[in-house]
Design a protein around this motif. Sequence first.
Motif, PDB file in Angstrom:
ATOM      1  N   GLN A  17       0.857  -1.343   0.082  1.00  0.00           N
ATOM      2  CA  GLN A  17       0.261   0.007  -0.129  1.00  0.00           C
ATOM      3  C   GLN A  17       0.946   1.222  -0.097  1.00  0.00           C
ATOM      4  O   GLN A  17       0.275   2.363  -0.417  1.00  0.00           O
ATOM      5  CB  GLN A  17      -0.778  -0.124   1.050  1.00  0.00           C
ATOM      6  CG  GLN A  17      -2.119  -0.918   0.941  1.00  0.00           C
ATOM      7  CD  GLN A  17      -3.186  -0.354   0.196  1.00  0.00           C
ATOM      8  OE1 GLN A  17      -3.187   0.825  -0.311  1.00  0.00           O
ATOM      9  NE2 GLN A  17      -4.457  -1.236  -0.292  1.00  0.00           N
ATOM     10  N   GLN A  18       1.976   1.205   0.529  1.00  0.00           N
ATOM     11  CA  GLN A  18       2.959   2.549   0.407  1.00  0.00           C
ATOM     12  C   GLN A  18       3.340   2.764  -0.866  1.00  0.00           C
ATOM     13  O   GLN A  18       4.055   1.872  -1.498  1.00  0.00           O
ATOM     14  CB  GLN A  18       4.132   2.049   1.295  1.00  0.00           C
ATOM     15  CG  GLN A  18       3.807   1.801   2.590  1.00  0.00           C
ATOM     16  CD  GLN A  18       3.339   2.670   3.653  1.00  0.00           C
ATOM     17  OE1 GLN A  18       4.072   3.714   3.875  1.00  0.00           O
ATOM     18  NE2 GLN A  18       2.120   2.661   4.087  1.00  0.00           N
ATOM     19  N   MET A  19       3.199   3.754  -1.464  1.00  0.00           N
ATOM     20  CA  MET A  19       3.502   4.323  -2.786  1.00  0.00           C
ATOM     21  C   MET A  19       5.053   4.708  -2.779  1.00  0.00           C
ATOM     22  O   MET A  19       5.542   4.898  -3.966  1.00  0.00           O
ATOM     23  CB  MET A  19       2.522   5.524  -3.000  1.00  0.00           C
ATOM     24  CG  MET A  19       0.970   5.130  -3.287  1.00  0.00           C
ATOM     25  SD  MET A  19       0.603   3.805  -4.566  1.00  0.00           S
ATOM     26  CE  MET A  19       1.169   4.836  -5.971  1.00  0.00           C
ATOM     27  N   HIS A  21       6.253   7.764  -2.388  1.00  0.00           N
ATOM     28  CA  HIS A  21       6.240   9.199  -2.926  1.00  0.00           C
ATOM     29  C   HIS A  21       7.304  10.118  -2.006  1.00  0.00           C
ATOM     30  O   HIS A  21       6.877   9.989  -0.963  1.00  0.00           O
ATOM     31  CB  HIS A  21       4.925   9.920  -3.386  1.00  0.00           C
ATOM     32  CG  HIS A  21       4.293   8.995  -4.413  1.00  0.00           C
ATOM     33  ND1 HIS A  21       3.018   9.395  -4.776  1.00  0.00           N
ATOM     34  CD2 HIS A  21       4.460   8.196  -5.201  1.00  0.00           C
ATOM     35  CE1 HIS A  21       2.445   8.835  -5.853  1.00  0.00           C
ATOM     36  NE2 HIS A  21       3.482   7.903  -6.297  1.00  0.00           N
ATOM     37  N   GLU A 130      -2.647   4.298   1.159  1.00  0.00           N
ATOM     38  CA  GLU A 130      -2.172   5.111   0.114  1.00  0.00           C
ATOM     39  C   GLU A 130      -2.292   4.758  -1.216  1.00  0.00           C
ATOM     40  O   GLU A 130      -2.892   5.462  -2.078  1.00  0.00           O
ATOM     41  CB  GLU A 130      -0.674   5.073   0.352  1.00  0.00           C
ATOM     42  CG  GLU A 130      -0.224   6.224   1.590  1.00  0.00           C
ATOM     43  CD  GLU A 130       1.320   6.344   1.278  1.00  0.00           C
ATOM     44  OE1 GLU A 130       2.059   6.077   0.270  1.00  0.00           O
ATOM     45  OE2 GLU A 130       1.986   7.003   2.295  1.00  0.00           O
ATOM     46  N   ARG A 131      -2.293   3.624  -1.535  1.00  0.00           N
ATOM     47  CA  ARG A 131      -2.170   3.108  -2.985  1.00  0.00           C
ATOM     48  C   ARG A 131      -3.776   3.113  -3.581  1.00  0.00           C
ATOM     49  O   ARG A 131      -4.179   3.476  -4.568  1.00  0.00           O
ATOM     50  CB  ARG A 131      -1.783   1.492  -3.108  1.00  0.00           C
ATOM     51  CG  ARG A 131      -1.828   1.126  -4.580  1.00  0.00           C
ATOM     52  CD  ARG A 131      -1.162  -0.110  -4.585  1.00  0.00           C
ATOM     53  NE  ARG A 131       0.459  -0.093  -4.462  1.00  0.00           N
ATOM     54  CZ  ARG A 131       1.465   0.319  -5.232  1.00  0.00           C
ATOM     55  NH1 ARG A 131       1.234   0.803  -6.378  1.00  0.00           N
ATOM     56  NH2 ARG A 131       2.488   0.343  -4.783  1.00  0.00           N
ATOM     57  N   ARG A 132      -4.850   2.757  -2.419  1.00  0.00           N
ATOM     58  CA  ARG A 132      -6.335   2.654  -2.651  1.00  0.00           C
ATOM     59  C   ARG A 132      -6.690   4.283  -3.241  1.00  0.00           C
ATOM     60  O   ARG A 132      -7.446   4.440  -4.170  1.00  0.00           O
ATOM     61  CB  ARG A 132      -7.133   2.169  -1.694  1.00  0.00           C
ATOM     62  CG  ARG A 132      -8.370   2.234  -2.049  1.00  0.00           C
ATOM     63  CD  ARG A 132      -9.279   1.624  -0.666  1.00  0.00           C
ATOM     64  NE  ARG A 132     -10.584   2.124  -0.817  1.00  0.00           N
ATOM     65  CZ  ARG A 132     -11.577   2.116   0.166  1.00  0.00           C
ATOM     66  NH1 ARG A 132     -11.122   1.429   1.211  1.00  0.00           N
ATOM     67  NH2 ARG A 132     -12.561   2.198   0.053  1.00  0.00           N
ATOM     68  N   TYR A 134      -4.727   6.616  -4.218  1.00  0.00           N
ATOM     69  CA  TYR A 134      -3.981   6.981  -5.278  1.00  0.00           C
ATOM     70  C   TYR A 134      -4.700   6.794  -6.419  1.00  0.00           C
ATOM     71  O   TYR A 134      -4.891   7.585  -7.435  1.00  0.00           O
ATOM     72  CB  TYR A 134      -2.496   6.903  -5.195  1.00  0.00           C
ATOM     73  CG  TYR A 134      -1.792   6.950  -6.531  1.00  0.00           C
ATOM     74  CD1 TYR A 134      -1.430   8.445  -6.733  1.00  0.00           C
ATOM     75  CD2 TYR A 134      -1.593   6.026  -7.188  1.00  0.00           C
ATOM     76  CE1 TYR A 134      -0.535   8.735  -7.734  1.00  0.00           C
ATOM     77  CE2 TYR A 134      -0.667   6.309  -8.732  1.00  0.00           C
ATOM     78  CZ  TYR A 134      -0.417   7.612  -8.736  1.00  0.00           C
ATOM     79  OH  TYR A 134       0.361   7.979  -9.940  1.00  0.00           O
ATOM     80  N   ALA A 135      -4.949   5.412  -6.481  1.00  0.00           N
ATOM     81  CA  ALA A 135      -5.808   4.955  -7.657  1.00  0.00           C
ATOM     82  C   ALA A 135      -7.227   5.459  -7.820  1.00  0.00           C
ATOM     83  O   ALA A 135      -7.704   5.712  -9.183  1.00  0.00           O
ATOM     84  CB  ALA A 135      -5.960   3.228  -7.463  1.00  0.00           C
ATOM     85  N   SER A 148       1.043  10.953  -2.940  1.00  0.00           N
ATOM     86  CA  SER A 148       0.624  10.226  -1.924  1.00  0.00           C
ATOM     87  C   SER A 148       1.478  10.486  -0.684  1.00  0.00           C
ATOM     88  O   SER A 148       2.705  10.615  -0.705  1.00  0.00           O
ATOM     89  CB  SER A 148       0.573   8.501  -2.134  1.00  0.00           C
ATOM     90  OG  SER A 148      -0.097   8.334  -2.953  1.00  0.00           O
ATOM     91  N   LEU A 179      -8.812  -2.694  -4.406  1.00  0.00           N
ATOM     92  CA  LEU A 179      -8.031  -2.576  -5.566  1.00  0.00           C
ATOM     93  C   LEU A 179      -7.960  -3.541  -6.647  1.00  0.00           C
ATOM     94  O   LEU A 179      -8.035  -3.116  -7.645  1.00  0.00           O
ATOM     95  CB  LEU A 179      -6.401  -2.720  -4.966  1.00  0.00           C
ATOM     96  CG  LEU A 179      -5.918  -1.381  -4.236  1.00  0.00           C
ATOM     97  CD1 LEU A 179      -4.449  -1.942  -3.561  1.00  0.00           C
ATOM     98  CD2 LEU A 179      -5.607  -0.147  -5.293  1.00  0.00           C
ATOM     99  N   GLN A 191      -4.243  -1.409 -11.329  1.00  0.00           N
ATOM    100  CA  GLN A 191      -2.853  -1.425 -10.937  1.00  0.00           C
ATOM    101  C   GLN A 191      -2.158  -3.007 -10.832  1.00  0.00           C
ATOM    102  O   GLN A 191      -3.080  -3.700 -10.465  1.00  0.00           O
ATOM    103  CB  GLN A 191      -2.570  -1.075  -9.555  1.00  0.00           C
ATOM    104  CG  GLN A 191      -2.671   0.910  -9.653  1.00  0.00           C
ATOM    105  CD  GLN A 191      -2.250   1.248  -8.203  1.00  0.00           C
ATOM    106  OE1 GLN A 191      -1.222   1.915  -7.983  1.00  0.00           O
ATOM    107  NE2 GLN A 191      -3.397   1.498  -7.370  1.00  0.00           N
TER     108      GLN A 191
END
Length: 227
Positions: A17-19, A21, A130-132, A134-135, A148, A179, A191
């Motif tokens: 989940q950690q992008m 950035h 984070e990833r969710r 961001y998407a 993110s 996701l 993703q």
Amino acid sequence: MISAQTWADAQRLWDFQQMGHEPRPCSVAIGLGSHDLGVADAAVDLYHRGMAPLIVFTGATSRTTRERMPRGEAEHYRERAIELGVPERAILVEPNARNTGENIRFSRALLEDRQVPVSSALLVSKPYEERRAYATACKLWPDVEWVSASTPMTLREYIDSIGDARLVIDMLVGSLQRLLIYPAQEFMISQDVPADVIRAYERLASDGFTSRLLADDVRSASRTAGA
């Protein structure tokens, strides 16, 4: 008792989940409402570091926040930010969003109504989402460059801050499921999910970490994972 395998699987989902950035100056910071005041703290830290001149806090209430945040997630975030030294003029509140998609759409509408130009945005969420987030943002507001951000902490530190390991693992499983299934519903961009992340997700779901799963979509998520 949580087994070593469960911890390892939860860690794999957390890491995914950690992008990764690197925060940089953006037009605005958008703090996504939740049960976790750490989102507000992270947004405040970014503001004080000069990464955004304006913060939007977005969120109504949910089943997990209606008692602890009776005035609404965004309003409680605003109060926290003011306590931590952010001037009221640097905060906008969007009090109606009840999911991540609404967080993005309603924040966009608010900023457009206030005629705030946005070319880039710090998207501040819980570490495990984070990833969710961001998407979702990339799908619903594609002409913005999204960065993110979340409170930098380990999985164990986050669990200690929440005080409920099972709840956090349930949330990790629920975020991964979304996701997998939401891109087909056009709620977020698709993703690539590595095979070992999928296996970790399936083991955790099989072991009963399911309270945050969308029950009607468990089978379809499994099929998507195996595709």
